[in-house]
Enzyme design. Structure first.
Site, short mmCIF file in Angstrom:
data_model
loop_
_atom_site.label_atom_id
_atom_site.label_comp_id
_atom_site.label_asym_id
_atom_site.label_seq_id
_atom_site.Cartn_x
_atom_site.Cartn_y
_atom_site.Cartn_z
N ASP A 14 0.88 -1.16 0.00
CA ASP A 14 0.00 0.00 0.00
C ASP A 14 0.93 1.23 0.00
O ASP A 14 2.12 1.11 0.33
CB ASP A 14 -0.84 -0.07 1.28
CG ASP A 14 -1.42 1.25 1.69
OD1 ASP A 14 -2.07 1.87 0.84
OD2 ASP A 14 -1.19 1.69 2.85
N ASP A 16 0.12 5.12 1.12
CA ASP A 16 0.02 6.03 2.27
C ASP A 16 0.05 5.29 3.61
O ASP A 16 -0.76 4.39 3.84
CB ASP A 16 -1.28 6.84 2.20
CG ASP A 16 -1.26 7.83 1.06
OD1 ASP A 16 -0.35 8.65 1.03
OD2 ASP A 16 -2.17 7.76 0.21
O1 M1P Z 1 -4.26 6.16 1.16
C1 M1P Z 1 -5.02 6.05 0.01
C2 M1P Z 1 -5.96 7.23 -0.11
O2 M1P Z 1 -5.19 8.42 -0.34
C3 M1P Z 1 -5.94 9.59 -0.45
O3 M1P Z 1 -6.67 9.78 0.71
P1 M1P Z 1 -6.79 11.17 1.52
O4 M1P Z 1 -6.57 12.28 0.54
O5 M1P Z 1 -8.17 11.11 2.11
O6 M1P Z 1 -5.74 11.11 2.58
C4 M1P Z 1 -6.92 9.49 -1.60
O7 M1P Z 1 -6.22 9.51 -2.80
C5 M1P Z 1 -7.75 8.24 -1.49
O8 M1P Z 1 -8.48 8.06 -2.67
C6 M1P Z 1 -6.89 7.02 -1.28
O9 M1P Z 1 -7.68 5.88 -1.05
#
Ligand code: M1P
Length: 251
Positions: A14, A16
């Site tokens: 993954d 983030d």
């Molecule tokens: O971690 C994945 C998510 O990253 C972004 O989320 P947010 O901007 O809410 O932190 C988005 O791109 C989201 O679509 C994605 O699942």
């Protein structure tokens, strides 16, 4: 493990909270770690974000699609292998404009009634395979992002929004997932991160290791983490990812 690269094992990550801090750029240390890992096993990324966001986070070069053996944006609905595109889906075709418009109208109405610490712009982002709904607005600054994330923890803004969406669209075959810090992803059922596994199955890996931080039920890593085709690993940060991968691959 032998020195030669073992192509029967793949580690997919993954983005983030796993490879980078949420929505931030990869650190030099993690970049070097991933490069080295590629000399040991096959390496892929599977992010919920679209390709432009993942590219920005991986350093900004369009070569990001060559940097990893597999790159799956939007949960794998936009897929690359060795720099070549191998898949692309389209939400508009899948659910039709009538449902899409009902969804967007409902979401905009709902968000217009929310009172938050602040609101910025881009509340609905239309991507190839998903709609991203963002109460604070995607154009918020990093500080405003953190502020919303804290406010959300205390007030469950996104969870209440998801509950309302699920109630309103219970028969629409849609999934409403809280993936990152400030938004909600909406996509057809089955279009979660497991979608990318069909590409890996074709390549007959002996072991598919998945690393993610949102592996709990309701998190956007849960389905792929719990899938019988993968060996799931829950991590708490990029540092923890390095630690767990080191124990697994370099032991
Ligand atoms: O971690 C994945 C998510 O990253 C972004 O989320 P947010 O901007 O809410 O932190 C988005 O791109 C989201 O679509 C994605 O699942």
């Amino acid at each position: 493990m032998a020195d030669k690269r073992d192509t029967s094992i793949i580690c997919i990550f993954d983005v983030d909270g796993t490879v980078t801090m949420p929505r931030l750029k990869i650190t030099e240390e993690m970049d070097a770690f991933m490069e080295n890992l590629k000399s040991k096993v096959v390496v892929g990324l599977v992010g919920g974000s679209d390709l432009s966001k993942i590219t920005e986070q991986m350093g900004g070069s369009a070569d990001v699609i060559k940097k990893f053996d597999y790159l799956f944006a939007e949960n794998g609905l936009v897929a690359f292998k060795n720099g070549e595109q191998i898949g692309q889906e389209n939400i508009q075709k899948a659910i039709g404009d009538e449902t899409l418009q009902k969804l967007i109208n409902f979401a905009l109405r709902y968000m217009s009634d929310l009172v938050l610490p602040c609101k910025r712009g881009t509340f609905v982002e239309f991507r190839s395979s998903m709609i991203n709904l963002c109460p604070v607005g995607r154009s918020c600054s990093q500080a405003e992002r953190q502020q919303f994330a804290e406010f959300d923890k205390q007030n469950n803004v996104r969870q209440k929004f998801v509950d309302a969406l699920r109630e309103e669209f219970k028969d629409a075959g849609l999934v409403f997932a809280i993936g990152g810090q400030i938004s909600i992803d909406v996509f057809p059922q089955g279009w979660d991160k497991r979608f990318c596994l069909q590409f890996l199955e074709k390549d007959n890996f002996k072991e598919i290791h998945f690393f993610g931080d949102k592996t709990m039920k309701g998190g956007n890593d849960h389905e792929i983490f719990a899938d019988s085709r993968t060996i799931g690993h829950t991590v708490t940060s990029p540092e923890d990812t390095r630690k767990q991968v080191t124990e697994l691959i370099y032991k």
